[in-house]
Design a protein around this motif. Sequence first.
Motif, PDB file in Angstrom:
ATOM      1  N   ASN A 193       0.825  -1.222   0.000  1.00 34.40           N
ATOM      2  CA  ASN A 193       0.000   0.000   0.000  1.00 34.40           C
ATOM      3  C   ASN A 193       0.854   1.265   0.000  1.00 34.40           C
ATOM      4  O   ASN A 193       0.659   2.187   0.805  1.00 34.40           O
ATOM      5  CB  ASN A 193      -0.940   0.010   1.205  1.00 34.40           C
ATOM      6  CG  ASN A 193      -1.780  -1.249   1.308  1.00 34.40           C
ATOM      7  OD1 ASN A 193      -1.761  -1.950   2.310  1.00 34.40           O
ATOM      8  ND2 ASN A 193      -2.531  -1.567   0.263  1.00 34.40           N
TER       9      ASN A 193
ATOM     10  N   LYS B 244      -2.742   6.370  -2.312  1.00 35.09           N
ATOM     11  CA  LYS B 244      -2.375   5.198  -1.522  1.00 35.09           C
ATOM     12  C   LYS B 244      -2.920   3.974  -2.240  1.00 35.09           C
ATOM     13  O   LYS B 244      -4.126   3.778  -2.334  1.00 35.09           O
ATOM     14  CB  LYS B 244      -2.946   5.296  -0.107  1.00 35.09           C
ATOM     15  CG  LYS B 244      -2.488   4.154   0.791  1.00 35.09           C
ATOM     16  CD  LYS B 244      -2.899   4.360   2.230  1.00 35.09           C
ATOM     17  CE  LYS B 244      -2.354   3.247   3.097  1.00 35.09           C
ATOM     18  NZ  LYS B 244      -2.685   3.425   4.527  1.00 35.09           N
TER      19      LYS B 244
ATOM     20  N   ILE C 286      -4.334   0.597  -3.189  1.00 38.78           N
ATOM     21  CA  ILE C 286      -5.103  -0.444  -2.503  1.00 38.78           C
ATOM     22  C   ILE C 286      -5.142  -1.722  -3.335  1.00 38.78           C
ATOM     23  O   ILE C 286      -4.872  -2.814  -2.847  1.00 38.78           O
ATOM     24  CB  ILE C 286      -6.539   0.040  -2.209  1.00 38.78           C
ATOM     25  CG1 ILE C 286      -6.497   1.319  -1.343  1.00 38.78           C
ATOM     26  CG2 ILE C 286      -7.339  -1.051  -1.518  1.00 38.78           C
ATOM     27  CD1 ILE C 286      -5.815   1.136   0.002  1.00 38.78           C
TER      28      ILE C 286
ATOM     29  N   CYS D 224      -7.534   3.385  -5.287  1.00 38.78           N
ATOM     30  CA  CYS D 224      -6.671   4.082  -4.323  1.00 38.78           C
ATOM     31  C   CYS D 224      -7.483   4.886  -3.319  1.00 38.78           C
ATOM     32  O   CYS D 224      -8.650   5.237  -3.560  1.00 38.78           O
ATOM     33  CB  CYS D 224      -5.721   5.050  -5.036  1.00 38.78           C
ATOM     34  SG  CYS D 224      -4.744   4.329  -6.357  1.00 38.78           S
TER      35      CYS D 224
END
Length: 269
Positions: A92, A164, A166, A175
């Motif tokens: 992540n 970020k 995912i 994300c």
Amino acid sequence: MHRTNVNNMPESSRETETEEEKRNRQQRDQGNESSHNIVSIVSQFADDNLTLVRNISTGLALAGVIVIARSIKLITKFQAASEIPARFIERNVSLRGKVHSIAEKGLKVEHVPIYLPVISPFLSKHKGVSTSPLLVNLAGVELTPEGRVWLQNNLATAQTVWLKLISREDDILHCLVSQSRQRLMWSCSINEEVLMLGLARTAPITGVMPDSRLFWRLHKRLHRAEVKAERKGRGLWREDSLWERASKSVSDNIIFRLMRRLFKRTESD
């Protein structure tokens, strides 16, 4: 019983031992002298060629940084979801990017890698070449048409955002998207914000196992944001007022519609 007197040992034996000790001492002295000479030569060379030694050290350090940067994709610019290493998704990792445009289910983002002076221009693969943005969906979020309008109004082109990672689905990245706001010390999650404003509803989190810790952590955050919007009646959770509900029920009434048609015919006659 007779005791052997050490002083009575043959003179030749004592002389032999003395000679062996002398030879050993001489060998040790020669070894120490040769080691000292080597150290002296190296030290003298380093003193005489200080600039060269510094350049070699800098070159070796630079080569090490380049090898490490290449191996961990530190300064690589990603132009497609398939270019991102699987370990980035698994861990992540957060990537920095600039908003390119708003898409149907999220946004398009141009990846901005970490910039290292001297090294980044040297290793850049896409220098002078037009780059394509990454297609990013808001993880666990289903946008409404009003939500897309809100994104267009609040995410300006070239604005910096953080992604970020995912999960990945074909050419789409799912994300958690965040951006820094003025007057705030921390970044704001776009996923949670559109839910709190009632501009989206929660959706299944693609590519994450339902029994994983990540799934439940994300589900808790997103569900909490949606509940806030529902309690405050925001966006799609907004309830009509009493007058609006009464007006709607009257307009939908069959008798009222018949009377309105008769009234229009009377006016036309």
